[in-house]
Design a protein around this motif. Sequence first.
Motif, mmCIF file in Angstrom:
data_model
loop_
_atom_site.group_PDB
_atom_site.id
_atom_site.type_symbol
_atom_site.label_atom_id
_atom_site.label_comp_id
_atom_site.label_asym_id
_atom_site.label_seq_id
_atom_site.Cartn_x
_atom_site.Cartn_y
_atom_site.Cartn_z
ATOM 1 N N VAL A 74 0.989 -1.077 0.322
ATOM 2 C CA VAL A 74 -0.293 0.148 0.642
ATOM 3 C C VAL A 74 1.024 1.683 0.150
ATOM 4 N N GLU A 75 0.485 2.501 -0.073
ATOM 5 C CA GLU A 75 1.023 4.046 -0.690
ATOM 6 C C GLU A 75 0.982 4.059 0.932
ATOM 7 N N SER A 76 0.251 3.973 1.808
ATOM 8 C CA SER A 76 0.811 4.462 3.257
ATOM 9 C C SER A 76 0.048 3.696 4.218
ATOM 10 N N ASN A 77 -0.159 4.061 5.803
ATOM 11 C CA ASN A 77 -0.477 3.061 6.659
ATOM 12 C C ASN A 77 -2.355 3.406 6.514
ATOM 13 N N THR A 78 -2.747 4.339 6.184
ATOM 14 C CA THR A 78 -4.298 5.101 6.173
ATOM 15 C C THR A 78 -4.807 4.000 5.164
ATOM 16 N N LYS A 79 -3.896 3.912 3.964
ATOM 17 C CA LYS A 79 -4.523 2.565 3.160
ATOM 18 C C LYS A 79 -4.213 1.315 3.069
ATOM 19 N N GLY A 80 -3.806 1.401 4.524
ATOM 20 C CA GLY A 80 -3.300 -0.132 4.727
ATOM 21 C C GLY A 80 -4.228 -0.317 5.908
ATOM 22 N N VAL A 81 -4.866 0.108 6.661
ATOM 23 C CA VAL A 81 -5.484 0.464 7.985
ATOM 24 C C VAL A 81 -6.852 0.463 6.760
ATOM 25 N N ASP A 82 -7.161 0.404 6.188
ATOM 26 C CA ASP A 82 -8.228 0.839 5.549
ATOM 27 C C ASP A 82 -8.793 -0.948 4.839
ATOM 28 N N ARG A 83 -7.536 -1.122 4.783
ATOM 29 C CA ARG A 83 -7.940 -2.609 3.507
ATOM 30 C C ARG A 83 -8.362 -3.256 4.863
ATOM 31 N N VAL A 84 -7.770 -3.565 6.181
ATOM 32 C CA VAL A 84 -7.925 -4.669 7.318
ATOM 33 C C VAL A 84 -9.287 -4.526 7.673
ATOM 34 N N LYS A 85 -10.066 -3.284 7.799
ATOM 35 C CA LYS A 85 -11.499 -3.096 7.735
ATOM 36 C C LYS A 85 -12.226 -3.384 7.135
ATOM 37 N N LYS A 86 -11.364 -3.723 5.788
ATOM 38 C CA LYS A 86 -12.843 -4.128 4.420
ATOM 39 C C LYS A 86 -12.633 -6.197 4.961
ATOM 40 N N GLY A 87 -11.646 -6.819 5.911
ATOM 41 C CA GLY A 87 -11.822 -7.979 6.311
ATOM 42 C C GLY A 87 -10.821 -8.319 5.177
ATOM 43 N N ASP A 88 -10.765 -9.796 5.588
ATOM 44 C CA ASP A 88 -9.771 -10.836 4.905
ATOM 45 C C ASP A 88 -8.205 -9.892 4.496
#
Length: 593
Positions: A352-366
């Motif tokens: 991912v480009e940043s930690n914020t995008k990584g956290v958003d991807r974790v929230k989506k699950g899996d």
Amino acid sequence: WLENRLPAPATRADTRGTQTRKKEFHHSSRQPLVGDWTPTDNVVFMTNYTKAMTEGYRENLKNKTLTVVTIGGNPYCMEKEEKERTDENSDVQYKGYVVDLIHEIAEVLGFKYTIKLVEDGSYGRKNERGEWNGMIKELIEGKADIACADLTITYEREAAVDFTMPFMSLGIGILYKKHKKEPPRLFSFMSPLAMDVWVYLITSFLGVTLFLFFVARFSPYEWVNPHPCVKEPEELKNNFSMKNTLWFTIGCLMQQGCDIMPRSLSTRVLAASWWFFILILVSSYTANLAAFLTVERMVNPIESAEDLSKQTKIPYGCVKSGSTEAFFRNSNFSTYARMWSFMESYRPSVFVESNTKGVDRVKKGDYAYLMESTSIDYIVQRECELYQVGALLDSKGYGIATPPDSPYRSIISDAILKLQEDGKLHMLKERWWSGKGKCESGKDTQKVQGSASELGLANVGGVFVVLAAGSCIAIFICIGEFIWKMKNIPRNERDHICVELLREIKYVICCYGNTRPIRKVSDVDGVIQPGNGLPFMPLTGYQDMNKDEEKERDLVRYDVDRDDTPQKFTYSNDSKTNIYEADYYSNYKASDV
């Protein structure tokens, strides 16, 4: 560099009395003397050169404006909201841990600063051609004086720029989304025991029922006189019919008891084994059921980095061009090397480009995100649906980067050490990490480890062994009872014991009924003994009543009048007379007269 900064020469006499020209060189006219230069001895530095230079740089840093490059990310550097912004200068347009840290260092050293975000949004990574990007590139090219962010100190970066002492210690952790709590199931009461235990329990129940039925029919002491008042009965009865035996075992299983109890030693041993089996199993079930009702169970597919590396269903990644990526790329440890191979080959890309995008991807699950533990601590304090998996993968620190051979590195390190001793670094972290958190606990790994687990066959297998041992002992005792019974019968009135045993087994298996003709047994004196033929074990409820001592009982009946007057019965004996009055529905009432 020295020639441009040498002051006017001074003449001094050496120890040999000759005049030699020496040059005392200074960094500036305001800085102290740091050494002497002569044509013969070249440069001779003073013993306190380092301290003198540091003091000179410290004085030179005062009232100087430094350019600080950083990267956006919570809680290190964030843009202020519209109502929080001012137009005084650019540094107040940002807030966060890094902004407060630079402000505290500037207060100690007395310099001014301006904050800008890195142009390409990267921390700093060297490509195949040896070129750097991100904040490291801006430091090398002189676009910034210092870089202050969640920038990890690595060997590769240390070779390109200089780092101060770490202002924060951390490690790589795994961020993952919690599984939603499962709704209560209709048959959740079966959860304390594993499915195989339930199957074995039902099998044991049916097996003990059949086993007790056959043992009770085989044992001669379970065949009793159904009419105790009859001195010489024609047949004996066994109370353990199939229905009664089933009722006995299920009554014991439910701990309610039964009105039918075993009489012989063999059936009592088998019943005792069944009772012990029920005692242990019911106690274990009750204790584990309480744990299941009070402890919140959480099912997690991964518990550590090892679990993550052994599966391919859940993708995982990290921020692009960061120290976490370099850690996995350069690691020789088999687990981390396997994880890097998976991340590099997985499509779509897991980076991912940043930690914020990584956290958003974790929230989506899996999706599992690998990032620094300090950032994970901040996120899980505010995102209650996320948690940290397992322990940290490594240990490292954040530092402030300066250009190569920068004179400000040691000065800033001293300022960081002073802030640490004063407790201000801890106060800054508490302000931005725990100050605005809304979740009770940042880590749920302990809750997962402390949750109740179902009892498997390995936990309660011993009670099945006890039940099987009791059943085997009951068989041997039952055979012994039968042999003892046959031994009491004269040889000329019975067949061989083996023949009698086979005949009895056939009778038990064929289930001819609950009654059987009584067998007349002669003792050594030729006297016929009623019942089961055991003088030391009399029939239950049987009393040898002496007719000479029995009182005569008269029953006088009066006819019922037409007006439905109660019937009257008179029962007389030597002591008193009882008059029983009965109404039309034969409800008796007694009174002594």
